[in-house]
Design a protein around this motif. Sequence first.
Motif, short mmCIF file in Angstrom:
data_model
loop_
_atom_site.label_atom_id
_atom_site.label_comp_id
_atom_site.label_asym_id
_atom_site.label_seq_id
_atom_site.Cartn_x
_atom_site.Cartn_y
_atom_site.Cartn_z
N ALA A 146 3.15 -1.89 -8.14
CA ALA A 146 2.36 -1.53 -7.05
C ALA A 146 1.36 -2.21 -6.99
O ALA A 146 1.46 -2.80 -5.89
CB ALA A 146 2.50 0.11 -7.16
N ALA A 147 0.85 -2.90 -7.61
CA ALA A 147 -0.29 -3.31 -7.28
C ALA A 147 0.51 -4.41 -6.78
O ALA A 147 -0.22 -5.81 -5.51
CB ALA A 147 -1.38 -3.60 -8.40
N LEU A 148 1.41 -5.41 -7.27
CA LEU A 148 1.90 -6.60 -7.18
C LEU A 148 2.49 -6.74 -5.44
O LEU A 148 2.38 -7.84 -4.74
CB LEU A 148 2.99 -7.25 -7.85
N ARG A 149 3.67 -5.54 -5.45
CA ARG A 149 4.28 -5.28 -4.20
C ARG A 149 3.19 -5.21 -2.75
O ARG A 149 3.78 -5.49 -1.98
CB ARG A 149 4.89 -4.39 -3.87
N GLY A 150 2.49 -3.81 -3.41
CA GLY A 150 1.34 -3.68 -2.80
C GLY A 150 0.42 -5.40 -2.00
O GLY A 150 0.48 -5.53 -0.81
N ALA A 151 -0.31 -6.44 -2.28
CA ALA A 151 -0.14 -7.11 -2.25
C ALA A 151 0.04 -7.83 -1.54
O ALA A 151 0.42 -8.58 -1.24
CB ALA A 151 -0.73 -8.01 -3.85
N GLU A 152 1.98 -8.47 -1.90
CA GLU A 152 2.94 -8.97 -1.49
C GLU A 152 2.95 -8.16 -0.18
O GLU A 152 3.15 -9.22 0.91
CB GLU A 152 3.41 -8.73 -1.83
N MET A 153 2.82 -6.95 0.68
CA MET A 153 3.03 -6.77 2.02
C MET A 153 1.75 -6.11 2.47
O MET A 153 2.05 -6.40 3.67
CB MET A 153 3.54 -5.21 1.13
N GLY A 154 0.83 -6.57 2.03
CA GLY A 154 -0.75 -6.91 2.71
C GLY A 154 -0.92 -5.44 3.14
O GLY A 154 -1.46 -5.65 3.88
N VAL A 155 -0.77 -5.05 1.90
CA VAL A 155 -1.37 -3.33 2.23
C VAL A 155 -2.42 -3.49 1.95
O VAL A 155 -3.25 -4.14 1.65
CB VAL A 155 -0.30 -2.54 1.54
N GLU A 156 -3.17 -1.95 2.75
CA GLU A 156 -4.46 -1.70 3.21
C GLU A 156 -4.84 -0.98 1.93
O GLU A 156 -6.51 -1.22 1.84
CB GLU A 156 -4.89 -1.36 4.39
N ILE A 157 -4.26 -0.19 1.28
CA ILE A 157 -4.29 0.39 0.31
C ILE A 157 -3.16 0.75 -0.68
O ILE A 157 -2.56 1.56 -0.32
CB ILE A 157 -5.59 2.06 0.30
N VAL A 158 -3.33 0.87 -2.18
CA VAL A 158 -2.60 1.42 -2.74
C VAL A 158 -2.47 2.96 -2.61
O VAL A 158 -3.89 3.58 -3.36
CB VAL A 158 -2.46 0.87 -4.34
N MET A 159 -1.68 4.20 -2.27
CA MET A 159 -1.64 5.63 -3.51
C MET A 159 -1.27 6.05 -4.28
O MET A 159 -0.07 6.14 -4.42
CB MET A 159 -1.46 6.12 -1.84
N LYS A 160 -2.12 5.99 -5.33
CA LYS A 160 -1.18 6.85 -6.38
C LYS A 160 -1.54 8.19 -7.13
O LYS A 160 -2.49 8.55 -6.87
CB LYS A 160 -2.29 6.13 -7.80
N ALA A 161 -0.07 8.02 -6.83
CA ALA A 161 0.25 9.95 -6.51
C ALA A 161 0.40 9.81 -8.36
O ALA A 161 1.12 9.61 -9.17
CB ALA A 161 0.97 10.79 -6.42
N THR A 162 -1.32 11.61 -8.43
CA THR A 162 -1.18 11.87 -9.66
C THR A 162 -0.90 13.42 -10.08
O THR A 162 -0.06 13.58 -8.79
CB THR A 162 -2.46 12.06 -10.85
N LYS A 163 -1.20 14.05 -10.86
CA LYS A 163 -0.68 15.38 -11.24
C LYS A 163 -2.32 16.37 -11.28
O LYS A 163 -2.33 17.56 -10.64
CB LYS A 163 -0.81 16.17 -12.55
N VAL A 164 -3.51 15.23 -11.11
CA VAL A 164 -4.83 15.82 -10.60
C VAL A 164 -5.09 15.49 -9.22
O VAL A 164 -4.50 14.61 -8.90
CB VAL A 164 -6.07 15.58 -11.85
N ASP A 165 -6.15 15.82 -8.86
CA ASP A 165 -6.58 15.97 -7.68
C ASP A 165 -7.84 14.80 -7.47
O ASP A 165 -8.67 14.73 -6.66
CB ASP A 165 -6.76 16.61 -6.49
N GLY A 166 -7.51 13.35 -8.68
CA GLY A 166 -8.12 12.68 -8.64
C GLY A 166 -8.76 11.77 -9.15
O GLY A 166 -8.08 12.57 -10.45
N ILE A 167 -10.23 11.34 -9.56
CA ILE A 167 -10.50 10.85 -11.29
C ILE A 167 -11.47 11.79 -11.44
O ILE A 167 -12.92 12.11 -10.07
CB ILE A 167 -10.94 9.47 -10.99
N TYR A 168 -12.08 12.27 -13.10
CA TYR A 168 -12.64 12.98 -12.93
C TYR A 168 -13.54 11.92 -14.39
O TYR A 168 -13.03 10.97 -14.89
CB TYR A 168 -12.20 14.16 -13.47
#
Length: 238
Positions: A146-168
């Motif tokens: 995801a990090a590699l393809r995101g950098a190659e595609m020139g995305v503005e942000i990587v959205m990491k979907a998890t089971k919790v609503d953020g970082i605690y």
Amino acid sequence: MSGNKFKRVLLKLSGEALMGEDAYGINRATIIRMTEEIAEVAKLGIELSIVIGGGNIFRGVAPGAQGMDRATADYMGMMATVMNALALQDALKNHGVVARVQSALNIDQVVEPYIRPKALRYLEEKKVVIFAAGTGNPFFTTDTAAALRGAEMGVEIVMKATKVDGIYSADPNKDPTATKYSRISFDEVITRRLEVMDATAFALCRDQKLPIMVFSINKPGALKRAVCGEDEGTLVHV
């Protein structure tokens, strides 16, 4: 970043996100719900690519993989991601979204090989691009892909979907006093030893100054709010 709609994003989905309440495999109701939300985002005109894991399928054979050569097991996991990518592509088609699957492993009779210029053209044409088979190499996770393809595609942000609503500050399932971060720097995540992605993926995002948004895929409307820059999840920034 609140109030700003991103133009090009990469969504990292774990294979486990497709399981629903099942022990392994793909839960039909779950994939329909997810693709409805992905379709809604795609129809906003946002250029969307997706990296998907294979843990939901590989989990079904995991006991049999014990003692197996690590590289062989990783290749099996990569093929599991191809199965998930095809399922996701089919589900998106049923919601009127054109998606293309590109695989880091050559399986020409099933999916296209990964070709960066072609993937970029698909994004410009507003097609959803699903990247399968991770990086195509053993010992690297789909987080790293995801990090590699995101950098190659020139995305503005990587959205990491998890089971919790953020970082605690701690596991909220174990510690009810855990504090949720709305924003946190890469350096803070490292210092506090908070798990966001595996180390290789995390380092790549930090070095490329590619922010990560961690949010819950199980929260209705969270993906749309996140890509529209609303207050959702946790933003990891430089």
